[in-house]
Design a protein around this motif. Sequence first.
Motif, PDB file in Angstrom:
ATOM      1  N   GLU A   1      11.949   7.405   9.783  1.00 18.23           N
ATOM      2  CA  GLU A   1      12.167   7.484   8.359  1.00 18.23           C
ATOM      3  C   GLU A   1      10.990   7.363   7.331  1.00 18.23           C
ATOM      4  O   GLU A   1      10.176   6.620   8.027  1.00 18.23           O
ATOM      5  CB  GLU A   1      13.202   6.252   7.814  1.00 18.23           C
ATOM      6  N   LEU A   2      10.908   8.134   6.431  1.00 18.43           N
ATOM      7  CA  LEU A   2       9.892   7.978   5.402  1.00 18.43           C
ATOM      8  C   LEU A   2      10.225   7.895   4.119  1.00 18.43           C
ATOM      9  O   LEU A   2      11.511   8.003   3.675  1.00 18.43           O
ATOM     10  CB  LEU A   2       8.964   9.173   5.500  1.00 18.43           C
ATOM     11  N   ASP A   3       9.417   7.485   3.158  1.00 18.65           N
ATOM     12  CA  ASP A   3       9.670   7.379   1.521  1.00 18.65           C
ATOM     13  C   ASP A   3       9.811   8.727   0.985  1.00 18.65           C
ATOM     14  O   ASP A   3      10.006   8.994  -0.090  1.00 18.65           O
ATOM     15  CB  ASP A   3       8.754   6.686   1.109  1.00 18.65           C
ATOM     16  N   GLY A   4       9.121   9.721   1.433  1.00 17.29           N
ATOM     17  CA  GLY A   4       8.967  11.131   0.948  1.00 17.29           C
ATOM     18  C   GLY A   4       7.963  12.004   1.556  1.00 17.29           C
ATOM     19  O   GLY A   4       7.379  11.630   2.720  1.00 17.29           O
TER      20      GLY A   4
ATOM     21  N   TYR B   1       4.361   8.097   3.158  1.00 17.13           N
ATOM     22  CA  TYR B   1       4.605   9.445   2.886  1.00 17.13           C
ATOM     23  C   TYR B   1       4.081  10.447   3.775  1.00 17.13           C
ATOM     24  O   TYR B   1       2.884  10.151   4.252  1.00 17.13           O
ATOM     25  CB  TYR B   1       4.305   9.863   1.276  1.00 17.13           C
ATOM     26  N   ILE B   2       4.468  11.627   4.197  1.00 17.37           N
ATOM     27  CA  ILE B   2       3.664  12.512   5.126  1.00 17.37           C
ATOM     28  C   ILE B   2       3.069  13.566   3.883  1.00 17.37           C
ATOM     29  O   ILE B   2       3.601  13.617   2.918  1.00 17.37           O
ATOM     30  CB  ILE B   2       4.525  13.312   5.974  1.00 17.37           C
ATOM     31  N   CYS B   3       2.063  13.994   4.462  1.00 18.27           N
ATOM     32  CA  CYS B   3       1.175  14.803   3.433  1.00 18.27           C
ATOM     33  C   CYS B   3       0.816  15.963   4.298  1.00 18.27           C
ATOM     34  O   CYS B   3      -0.405  15.700   5.090  1.00 18.27           O
ATOM     35  CB  CYS B   3      -0.043  14.152   2.892  1.00 18.27           C
ATOM     36  N   THR B   4       1.336  17.034   4.374  1.00 21.05           N
ATOM     37  CA  THR B   4       1.207  18.024   5.225  1.00 21.05           C
ATOM     38  C   THR B   4       1.151  19.517   5.062  1.00 21.05           C
ATOM     39  O   THR B   4       1.543  20.059   4.039  1.00 21.05           O
ATOM     40  CB  THR B   4       2.482  17.993   6.555  1.00 21.05           C
TER      41      THR B   4
ATOM     42  N   LYS C   1       0.687  -1.232  -0.027  1.00 22.68           N
ATOM     43  CA  LYS C   1       0.024  -0.136   0.064  1.00 22.68           C
ATOM     44  C   LYS C   1       0.934   1.248   0.130  1.00 22.68           C
ATOM     45  O   LYS C   1       2.066   1.092   0.307  1.00 22.68           O
ATOM     46  CB  LYS C   1      -1.013  -0.056   1.241  1.00 22.68           C
ATOM     47  N   ILE C   2       0.180   2.413  -0.432  1.00 22.77           N
ATOM     48  CA  ILE C   2       0.806   3.527  -0.024  1.00 22.77           C
ATOM     49  C   ILE C   2       0.026   4.544   0.944  1.00 22.77           C
ATOM     50  O   ILE C   2      -1.134   4.940   0.529  1.00 22.77           O
ATOM     51  CB  ILE C   2       1.008   4.399  -1.733  1.00 22.77           C
ATOM     52  N   ILE C   3       0.880   4.859   1.655  1.00 21.90           N
ATOM     53  CA  ILE C   3       0.309   5.149   2.758  1.00 21.90           C
ATOM     54  C   ILE C   3       0.401   6.995   2.812  1.00 21.90           C
ATOM     55  O   ILE C   3       1.576   7.208   2.862  1.00 21.90           O
ATOM     56  CB  ILE C   3       0.394   4.592   4.088  1.00 21.90           C
ATOM     57  N   PHE C   4      -0.402   7.794   3.294  1.00 23.35           N
ATOM     58  CA  PHE C   4      -0.292   9.194   3.288  1.00 23.35           C
ATOM     59  C   PHE C   4      -0.703   9.659   4.829  1.00 23.35           C
ATOM     60  O   PHE C   4      -1.985   9.738   4.961  1.00 23.35           O
ATOM     61  CB  PHE C   4      -1.143  10.020   2.230  1.00 23.35           C
ATOM     62  N   LEU C   5       0.321  10.360   5.577  1.00 19.59           N
ATOM     63  CA  LEU C   5       0.091  10.654   6.889  1.00 19.59           C
ATOM     64  C   LEU C   5       0.235  12.208   7.087  1.00 19.59           C
ATOM     65  O   LEU C   5       1.028  12.767   6.812  1.00 19.59           O
ATOM     66  CB  LEU C   5       0.987   9.959   7.670  1.00 19.59           C
ATOM     67  N   ASP C   6      -1.024  12.836   7.297  1.00 20.63           N
ATOM     68  CA  ASP C   6      -0.954  14.235   8.059  1.00 20.63           C
ATOM     69  C   ASP C   6       0.108  14.278   9.210  1.00 20.63           C
ATOM     70  O   ASP C   6       0.600  13.042   9.614  1.00 20.63           O
ATOM     71  CB  ASP C   6      -2.383  14.490   8.568  1.00 20.63           C
ATOM     72  N   VAL C   7       0.511  15.257   9.649  1.00 19.41           N
ATOM     73  CA  VAL C   7       1.485  15.196  10.515  1.00 19.41           C
ATOM     74  C   VAL C   7       1.088  15.629  11.807  1.00 19.41           C
ATOM     75  O   VAL C   7       1.204  14.756  12.904  1.00 19.41           O
ATOM     76  CB  VAL C   7       2.924  16.318  10.080  1.00 19.41           C
ATOM     77  N   ASP C   8       0.831  16.999  11.995  1.00 20.58           N
ATOM     78  CA  ASP C   8       0.269  17.325  13.487  1.00 20.58           C
ATOM     79  C   ASP C   8      -1.024  16.740  13.509  1.00 20.58           C
ATOM     80  O   ASP C   8      -1.867  16.784  13.046  1.00 20.58           O
ATOM     81  CB  ASP C   8       0.285  18.912  13.117  1.00 20.58           C
ATOM     82  N   GLY C   9      -1.073  16.088  14.884  1.00 10.93           N
ATOM     83  CA  GLY C   9      -2.346  15.531  15.264  1.00 10.93           C
ATOM     84  C   GLY C   9      -2.310  14.164  14.682  1.00 10.93           C
ATOM     85  O   GLY C   9      -3.475  13.444  14.957  1.00 10.93           O
ATOM     86  N   THR C  10      -1.598  13.588  13.987  1.00 10.01           N
ATOM     87  CA  THR C  10      -1.753  12.393  13.165  1.00 10.01           C
ATOM     88  C   THR C  10      -0.555  11.446  13.477  1.00 10.01           C
ATOM     89  O   THR C  10      -0.558  10.462  14.110  1.00 10.01           O
ATOM     90  CB  THR C  10      -2.056  12.483  11.615  1.00 10.01           C
ATOM     91  N   LEU C  11       0.396  11.947  13.064  1.00  9.94           N
ATOM     92  CA  LEU C  11       1.927  11.146  12.958  1.00  9.94           C
ATOM     93  C   LEU C  11       2.623  11.861  14.607  1.00  9.94           C
ATOM     94  O   LEU C  11       3.092  10.668  15.152  1.00  9.94           O
ATOM     95  CB  LEU C  11       2.820  11.473  11.949  1.00  9.94           C
TER      96      LEU C  11
END
Length: 280
Positions: free
Chosen positions: A56-59, A39-42, A3-13
């Motif tokens: 560590e992240l992929d981008g 990936y983070i999406c912020t 899967k390709i996972i997108f994480l918001d940063v503040d309040g999520t990661l």
Amino acid sequence: MSKIIFLDVDGTLIDYEAKLPASAAKAVDMARANGHKVYICTGCSKAEIEQRNLCELDGMIGGNGAYVEDHGHVVMHQGLSKEDVKHIVDWCNERHLGFYLEANSGMYCNDYMLEQGPETMIKYAQGKGADLTKAKEASKKFMDGFIHLQGEDLYRDDVNKISFILSRYQDHLDSQKEFPHLIANTWGGKGEVALYGDLGPTGITKRHAIEVLLDYLGADQKDTISFGDAKIDLSMFECCDYNVAMGNGGKEIKEAADYITTDVNDDGLYNAFRYLNLID
């Protein structure tokens, strides 16, 4: 199937004090070891992210979609024109509003931000559950990350977006009228209460950036999962196949989610990764 996972940063990661829960770091490490991409999406720009102690992240996707990076390679970067930056800077200064320019090279603030920023960031942290002591610590850390500029030095050509403190909600409404060719958002505060407005390039959203990255990777939308906690993350939900809201998230993001996990500081990311069989 990976899967390709997108994480918001503040309040999520990370939590609202910019701390990365050990369970969240463990979840990301395990998921990547299992062959998934994360990936983070912020809304943050790269300079702000580099001040955070992340795993560590992929981008990353930064600036609410203005910047896309995969393993250090810049896939897309679309910021504000110097003319727009000058217009916004002058408009905010005329209204005595604190603001900061979000660039990959740094975060640049005006005089009013130094005056108004500490109290506003304390409100932000308290609205997200921090006690006064921790809120003051988080505010100081945030403010220490700024580079203070004055006059024409603020007329930069490398800006992804600009965040400004709202003296009242009308400031946001006025910004929509003043800059109809730009995207105007709000953020901060408890739930969806607005403390800041921000302005960025038209057509730049988290959704658009994800689509650009998927095209670059040759990946399929059906293999995507997104995680968020606020209204700004709804554009991720519009294009990802499965969407998770954090337990600490606002009403709108929860209503749009396929699954609601626990709070960011209650192993929210780890619990969701296990629920989705991303990790064992």
